[in-house]
Scaffold this motif. Structure first.
Motif, PDB file in Angstrom:
ATOM      1  N   ASP A  52     122.293 102.201   9.940  1.00  0.00           N
ATOM      2  CA  ASP A  52     122.833 101.460  11.428  1.00  0.00           C
ATOM      3  C   ASP A  52     121.816 102.081  12.653  1.00  0.00           C
ATOM      4  N   VAL A  93     128.022 103.873   6.501  1.00  0.00           N
ATOM      5  CA  VAL A  93     129.439 104.146   6.117  1.00  0.00           C
ATOM      6  C   VAL A  93     130.308 103.580   7.486  1.00  0.00           C
ATOM      7  N   ARG A  94     129.896 104.193   8.478  1.00  0.00           N
ATOM      8  CA  ARG A  94     130.496 103.970   9.726  1.00  0.00           C
ATOM      9  C   ARG A  94     130.691 102.806  10.007  1.00  0.00           C
ATOM     10  N   LYS A  95     129.262 101.815   9.976  1.00  0.00           N
ATOM     11  CA  LYS A  95     129.277 100.602  10.457  1.00  0.00           C
ATOM     12  C   LYS A  95     129.779  99.519   9.476  1.00  0.00           C
ATOM     13  N   THR A 118     125.834 118.950   4.708  1.00  0.00           N
ATOM     14  CA  THR A 118     126.851 118.705   5.987  1.00  0.00           C
ATOM     15  C   THR A 118     126.356 117.587   6.794  1.00  0.00           C
ATOM     16  N   SER A 133     132.287 112.933   4.301  1.00  0.00           N
ATOM     17  CA  SER A 133     133.852 112.789   4.277  1.00  0.00           C
ATOM     18  C   SER A 133     134.240 111.380   4.758  1.00  0.00           C
TER      19      SER A 133
HETATM   20  P1  GDP Z   1     130.184 115.261   6.572  1.00  0.00           P
HETATM   21  O1  GDP Z   1     129.901 116.217   7.149  1.00  0.00           O
HETATM   22  O2  GDP Z   1     128.977 114.938   5.246  1.00  0.00           O
HETATM   23  O3  GDP Z   1     131.498 115.242   5.680  1.00  0.00           O
HETATM   24  O4  GDP Z   1     129.870 114.091   7.498  1.00  0.00           O
HETATM   25  P2  GDP Z   1     131.308 113.389   8.184  1.00  0.00           P
HETATM   26  O5  GDP Z   1     131.768 112.164   7.560  1.00  0.00           O
HETATM   27  O6  GDP Z   1     132.056 114.353   8.891  1.00  0.00           O
HETATM   28  O7  GDP Z   1     130.227 112.587   9.364  1.00  0.00           O
HETATM   29  C1  GDP Z   1     129.283 113.447  10.086  1.00  0.00           C
HETATM   30  C2  GDP Z   1     128.705 112.795  11.535  1.00  0.00           C
HETATM   31  O8  GDP Z   1     128.067 111.503  11.025  1.00  0.00           O
HETATM   32  C3  GDP Z   1     130.008 111.983  12.011  1.00  0.00           C
HETATM   33  O9  GDP Z   1     129.752 112.099  13.389  1.00  0.00           O
HETATM   34  C4  GDP Z   1     130.132 110.775  11.764  1.00  0.00           C
HETATM   35  O10 GDP Z   1     130.590 109.833  12.631  1.00  0.00           O
HETATM   36  C5  GDP Z   1     128.715 110.400  11.609  1.00  0.00           C
HETATM   37  N1  GDP Z   1     128.414 109.235  10.679  1.00  0.00           N
HETATM   38  C6  GDP Z   1     128.913 109.136   9.297  1.00  0.00           C
HETATM   39  N2  GDP Z   1     128.610 108.026   8.661  1.00  0.00           N
HETATM   40  C7  GDP Z   1     127.741 107.413   9.605  1.00  0.00           C
HETATM   41  C8  GDP Z   1     126.888 106.135   9.628  1.00  0.00           C
HETATM   42  O11 GDP Z   1     127.062 105.531   8.572  1.00  0.00           O
HETATM   43  N3  GDP Z   1     126.038 105.916  10.894  1.00  0.00           N
HETATM   44  C9  GDP Z   1     126.178 106.796  11.611  1.00  0.00           C
HETATM   45  N4  GDP Z   1     125.212 106.543  12.834  1.00  0.00           N
HETATM   46  N5  GDP Z   1     126.683 107.977  12.028  1.00  0.00           N
HETATM   47  C10 GDP Z   1     127.676 108.190  10.901  1.00  0.00           C
END
Ligand code: GDP
Length: 369
Positions: A107, A141-143, A169, A174
């Motif tokens: 995204d 994943v977020r969008k 990370t 997650s």
């Molecule tokens: P982890 O450390 O790999 O478990 O990552 P998280 O799931 O905690 O996400 C880390 C950051 O990336 C957070 O601020 C999320 O909102 C952001 N994030 C996760 N998926 C996406 C995505 O598809 N697009 C964007 N732009 N940000 C994302």
């Protein structure tokens, strides 16, 4: 004499000092029996997995164990920091198990970018890394873009095997795991954590309908990524939260760009040309003459040049210079891991230098966009 207590859920040593860290349990929860850590509590009551982290050595040990089982390895990487979020040595450690590469956060790429071109680009980078992947899936994943394709690819490739989700990370692991939990787990199927032999870390297991599991592994912490060395406050700034807006700078030689006080880009020598910056809009870009750059950084970092703020500057390692020579007609990106990249399209060649905090990975690569 102090008694060490362990979580009744996952077996980790309990502690009351550091919230967010492994084994944390709030004081109130200590009164209840059996005592479980906050992480297990959340999994049990909210079906919510929180991210756990490991350093490179422990992580590779864990991966080695995955290599001894029959499994599908789902490696999630971040398109905003592709090279920085690739797991070095992954191929060696997963053995003959297939790897599905999930490229997250698409995204962030401008809508005009052709997804097929991105897949081809990823394919070439993966090959250069000596990695063989069974498929590349782009998603956000977020969008909620392309998530169905991720699920479909997992189903297609797992063929009765367990699924291990691995990633650095901050790549969105997650978020992905919690999405999977929401989609997969029904009322009967309970999430469990199980201690991984040989490590003190427990893994979240999402049951699948054939008795197999999707297993979340701890996120690997790479100190070569800017995201892992800045404060929480600055992390929110350097990670773009919406589609990247390319910032084009027409520079003469002997000009410098500052990205807050986090990095610096010198155009030392070459014809007048443009440089396109892809980074979070929360980073202020400040342009100055090369001859003024040292003084400006010394006198104004943390103020005019921010983030970080003055009070957080002590935690930032000193900037280190990376010279980069771009030959005539070359197109490339200069990536500052976790912060973004500068696209260089040099008809006449250029002498550049990038300054980044000591330890942060700076590389040049084939242009992504
Ligand atoms: P982890 O450390 O790999 O478990 O990552 P998280 O799931 O905690 O996400 C880390 C950051 O990336 C957070 O601020 C999320 O909102 C952001 N994030 C996760 N998926 C996406 C995505 O598809 N697009 C964007 N732009 N940000 C994302």
């Amino acid at each position: 004499e102090e008694e060490v207590m362990h979580c009744a859920g996952c077996g980790v040593e309990l502690q009351m000092e550091e919230p967010g860290q492994l084994g944390y349990v709030p004081v109130e929860a200590f009164q209840k029996e059996p005592v479980i850590c906050q992480r297990c509590y959340r999994i049990k009551h909210y079906n919510e997995a929180s991210s756990m982290t490991l350093d490179q050595d422990d992580f590779l040990k864990l991966l080695g164990k995955v290599g001894q089982k029959k499994a599908l390895v789902v490696n999630i990487v971040d398109i905003f920091d592709f090279e920085g979020s690739m797991i070095s040595g992954l191929a060696r450690f997963v053995g003959t198990n297939p790897i599905l590469l999930v490229v997250n956060k698409i995204d962030l790429l401008p809508k005009t970018v052709n997804p097929n071109k991105i897949v081809n680009w990823v394919q070439r980078q993966v090959k250069e890394h000596g990695l063989r992947v069974i498929e590349i899936v782009l998603c956000s994943v977020r969008k909620n873009i392309g998530f169905d394709r991720v699920i479909e690819a997992v189903q297609r490739h797992r063929q009765g095997r367990d699924v291990y989700v691995v990633g650095a990370t901050n790549v969105g692991k997650s978020t992905l795991i919690n999405r999977l939990i929401a989609d997969y787990s029904d009322l009967e199927a309970e999430l469990t954590t199980s201690q991984y032999p040989g490590t003190t870390l427990d893994l979240v297991k999402i049951p699948l309908d054939d008795g197999r599991f999707i297993i979340d592994t701890p996120g690997i912490v790479y100190k070569h990524r800017m995201t892992e060395i800045v404060t929480k406050r600055d992390l929110a700034k350097i990670m773009p939260d919406r589609t990247l807006k390319p910032m084009v700078f027409q520079l003469n030689d002997a000009q410098t760009l500052f990205f807050g006080a986090l990095a610096r880009f010198d155009f030392i020598k070459g014809d007048h040309q443009s440089f396109t910056c892809y980074l979070s809009s929360a980073i202020q870009i400040h342009r100055t003459k090369l001859e003024r750059a040292d003084d400006l950084y010394r006198d104004h970092r943390g103020e005019l040049l921010t983030p970080p703020r003055l009070e957080d500057l002590d935690e930032l390692p000193p900037l280190v210079k990376h010279p980069i020579r771009v030959s005539k007609g070359r197109k490339l990106d200069v990536l500052i891991s976790g912060l973004g990249w500068i696209k260089v399209n040099s008809e006449s060649g250029a002498d550049l230098a990038v300054y980044a905090p000591k330890g942060v990975k700076v590389i040049s690569r084939e242009s992504l966009i």
